[in-house]
Design a protein around this motif. Sequence first.
Motif, PDB file in Angstrom:
ATOM      1  N   VAL A   1      20.223  48.998  31.197  1.00  0.00           N
ATOM      2  CA  VAL A   1      22.485  49.493  31.198  1.00  0.00           C
ATOM      3  C   VAL A   1      22.868  48.231  31.825  1.00  0.00           C
ATOM      4  CG1 VAL A   1      21.726  52.376  32.408  1.00  0.00           C
ATOM      5  CG2 VAL A   1      21.732  50.248  33.512  1.00  0.00           C
ATOM      6  N   ALA A   2      24.381  48.792  32.011  1.00  0.00           N
ATOM      7  CA  ALA A   2      25.221  47.462  32.644  1.00  0.00           C
ATOM      8  C   ALA A   2      26.155  48.124  32.987  1.00  0.00           C
ATOM      9  CB  ALA A   2      26.159  46.523  31.380  1.00  0.00           C
ATOM     10  N   THR A   3      27.209  47.787  33.864  1.00  0.00           N
ATOM     11  CA  THR A   3      28.072  48.262  34.549  1.00  0.00           C
ATOM     12  C   THR A   3      29.020  47.578  35.131  1.00  0.00           C
ATOM     13  OG1 THR A   3      27.979  47.730  36.947  1.00  0.00           O
ATOM     14  CG2 THR A   3      26.379  50.286  35.905  1.00  0.00           C
ATOM     15  N   THR A   4      30.224  48.071  34.684  1.00  0.00           N
ATOM     16  CA  THR A   4      31.566  47.608  35.115  1.00  0.00           C
ATOM     17  C   THR A   4      32.420  48.386  35.554  1.00  0.00           C
ATOM     18  OG1 THR A   4      33.406  45.251  34.437  1.00  0.00           O
ATOM     19  CG2 THR A   4      32.493  47.423  32.971  1.00  0.00           C
ATOM     20  N   GLU A   5      34.052  47.749  35.703  1.00  0.00           N
ATOM     21  CA  GLU A   5      35.284  48.212  36.072  1.00  0.00           C
ATOM     22  C   GLU A   5      35.882  48.723  35.244  1.00  0.00           C
ATOM     23  OE1 GLU A   5      34.434  45.207  37.530  1.00  0.00           O
ATOM     24  OE2 GLU A   5      34.319  45.217  39.097  1.00  0.00           O
ATOM     25  N   ARG A   6      36.569  49.792  34.798  1.00  0.00           N
ATOM     26  CA  ARG A   6      37.438  50.319  33.817  1.00  0.00           C
ATOM     27  C   ARG A   6      38.566  49.115  33.487  1.00  0.00           C
ATOM     28  NH1 ARG A   6      38.490  55.279  37.212  1.00  0.00           N
ATOM     29  NH2 ARG A   6      36.531  56.332  36.452  1.00  0.00           N
ATOM     30  N   ASP A   7      38.835  48.589  34.216  1.00  0.00           N
ATOM     31  CA  ASP A   7      39.862  47.042  33.886  1.00  0.00           C
ATOM     32  C   ASP A   7      39.613  46.207  33.461  1.00  0.00           C
ATOM     33  OD1 ASP A   7      39.495  46.325  36.126  1.00  0.00           O
ATOM     34  OD2 ASP A   7      40.981  45.920  37.171  1.00  0.00           O
TER      35      ASP A   7
ATOM     36  N   LEU B   1      28.670  53.443  25.993  1.00  0.00           N
ATOM     37  CA  LEU B   1      29.494  53.488  26.994  1.00  0.00           C
ATOM     38  C   LEU B   1      29.651  54.894  27.291  1.00  0.00           C
ATOM     39  CD1 LEU B   1      30.070  50.926  26.548  1.00  0.00           C
ATOM     40  CD2 LEU B   1      32.927  50.547  27.090  1.00  0.00           C
ATOM     41  N   LEU B   2      29.823  54.829  29.384  1.00  0.00           N
ATOM     42  CA  LEU B   2      29.742  56.183  29.318  1.00  0.00           C
ATOM     43  C   LEU B   2      30.764  55.742  30.438  1.00  0.00           C
ATOM     44  CD1 LEU B   2      26.281  56.892  30.018  1.00  0.00           C
ATOM     45  CD2 LEU B   2      27.969  58.247  28.353  1.00  0.00           C
ATOM     46  N   HIS B   3      32.013  57.529  31.305  1.00  0.00           N
ATOM     47  CA  HIS B   3      32.864  56.987  31.946  1.00  0.00           C
ATOM     48  C   HIS B   3      32.375  57.707  33.257  1.00  0.00           C
ATOM     49  CE1 HIS B   3      34.790  53.783  29.583  1.00  0.00           C
ATOM     50  NE2 HIS B   3      34.562  54.772  27.976  1.00  0.00           N
TER      51      HIS B   3
ATOM     52  N   ILE C   1      38.378  45.369  30.482  1.00  0.00           N
ATOM     53  CA  ILE C   1      38.106  44.920  29.414  1.00  0.00           C
ATOM     54  C   ILE C   1      36.754  44.094  28.492  1.00  0.00           C
ATOM     55  CG2 ILE C   1      38.824  45.460  26.988  1.00  0.00           C
ATOM     56  CD1 ILE C   1      39.243  47.720  28.711  1.00  0.00           C
ATOM     57  N   ALA C   2      36.595  42.927  28.493  1.00  0.00           N
ATOM     58  CA  ALA C   2      36.183  42.139  28.348  1.00  0.00           C
ATOM     59  C   ALA C   2      34.785  42.411  28.474  1.00  0.00           C
ATOM     60  CB  ALA C   2      35.921  40.523  29.088  1.00  0.00           C
ATOM     61  N   SER C   3      34.148  42.784  29.369  1.00  0.00           N
ATOM     62  CA  SER C   3      32.685  43.093  29.468  1.00  0.00           C
ATOM     63  C   SER C   3      32.107  44.603  29.072  1.00  0.00           C
ATOM     64  CB  SER C   3      32.039  42.948  31.301  1.00  0.00           C
ATOM     65  OG  SER C   3      32.169  41.936  31.849  1.00  0.00           O
ATOM     66  N   GLN C   4      33.528  45.050  28.875  1.00  0.00           N
ATOM     67  CA  GLN C   4      33.113  46.058  28.008  1.00  0.00           C
ATOM     68  C   GLN C   4      32.673  45.765  26.851  1.00  0.00           C
ATOM     69  OE1 GLN C   4      36.082  49.332  28.684  1.00  0.00           O
ATOM     70  NE2 GLN C   4      35.702  48.676  30.721  1.00  0.00           N
TER      71      GLN C   4
ATOM     72  N   GLU D   1      35.046  55.804  42.801  1.00  0.00           N
ATOM     73  CA  GLU D   1      34.071  54.426  44.153  1.00  0.00           C
ATOM     74  C   GLU D   1      32.627  54.989  43.355  1.00  0.00           C
ATOM     75  OE1 GLU D   1      34.928  51.571  45.681  1.00  0.00           O
ATOM     76  OE2 GLU D   1      36.925  52.461  45.089  1.00  0.00           O
ATOM     77  N   PRO D   2      31.936  53.761  43.188  1.00  0.00           N
ATOM     78  CA  PRO D   2      32.494  52.628  43.391  1.00  0.00           C
ATOM     79  C   PRO D   2      32.796  51.395  41.928  1.00  0.00           C
ATOM     80  CG  PRO D   2      29.670  52.877  42.826  1.00  0.00           C
ATOM     81  CD  PRO D   2      30.465  54.020  43.433  1.00  0.00           C
ATOM     82  N   ARG D   3      33.659  50.757  42.628  1.00  0.00           N
ATOM     83  CA  ARG D   3      34.262  50.028  41.563  1.00  0.00           C
ATOM     84  C   ARG D   3      33.250  49.256  39.863  1.00  0.00           C
ATOM     85  NH1 ARG D   3      39.565  49.426  40.079  1.00  0.00           N
ATOM     86  NH2 ARG D   3      39.206  46.784  39.808  1.00  0.00           N
ATOM     87  N   TRP D   4      32.287  48.769  40.492  1.00  0.00           N
ATOM     88  CA  TRP D   4      31.474  48.223  39.787  1.00  0.00           C
ATOM     89  C   TRP D   4      30.354  49.139  38.789  1.00  0.00           C
ATOM     90  CZ3 TRP D   4      26.427  49.607  40.277  1.00  0.00           C
ATOM     91  CH2 TRP D   4      26.134  50.066  41.686  1.00  0.00           C
ATOM     92  N   ARG D   5      31.025  50.659  39.294  1.00  0.00           N
ATOM     93  CA  ARG D   5      30.031  51.829  38.119  1.00  0.00           C
ATOM     94  C   ARG D   5      30.988  52.888  37.502  1.00  0.00           C
ATOM     95  NH1 ARG D   5      25.387  54.037  41.736  1.00  0.00           N
ATOM     96  NH2 ARG D   5      27.569  55.594  42.071  1.00  0.00           N
TER      97      ARG D   5
END
Length: 204
Positions: A154-160, A175-177, A162-165, A182-186
């Motif tokens: 897995v990998a995790t990131t913030e909604r904004d 990608l699962l939302h 976009i580059a990591s997504q 919170e937490p932002r990183w997930r």
Amino acid sequence: MSTAPRICAVDAMKLEALETARLRIRQFSLDDLDNCLRFRREVFGVDDGEANAQRWLTWTIDSYRELAGLGQPPYADYAVERRGDGCFVGAVGIVPTVVPWGALRGEPSDALLSPEIGLFWGIMPACRRRGYAGEAAAALLDYLFTELKARQVVATTERDNIASQRVMEKLGMTLLHSPTAEPRWRQVVGLIQHPRVGKRVAPN
């Protein structure tokens, strides 16, 4: 994924170096203190002094040895440098990540967490928009599937972010939302399973 990376000095549970067409992924050393200081400041906005960076660097180097000695996965951060000139461009990592699969499927928000093998990447601002993050992450993912025989990553990131997504999508991740902020990183979880597992999105 792209052409498989060349693995240098690695056994089943100890990763020392990987090489791709443009990059070398290697263990951090004590000589990387300046790189660590710049990375923490420019990528994460953390400028908490040389002593804290040295403490993190020593802990990271120790973890390579101690985890290998215990026969555990090589959970750690690794330096990424250009093969041509040795320029430090960032870091990638194998990190233990907890994922609320139930919440991601729309179940109650108090769904239990499940530990997973996670991918991390961070590229210095001056080296971005060159495909380094995807190239380094793909090499680490190939190692996890080929050498470590990971069932899924897995990998995790913030909604904004976009580059990591986009990197996740290039790696072939679904990608699962998260329904919560919170937490932002997930807020966004990328998932990819070993080719032998099939196309199933989440564990039973």
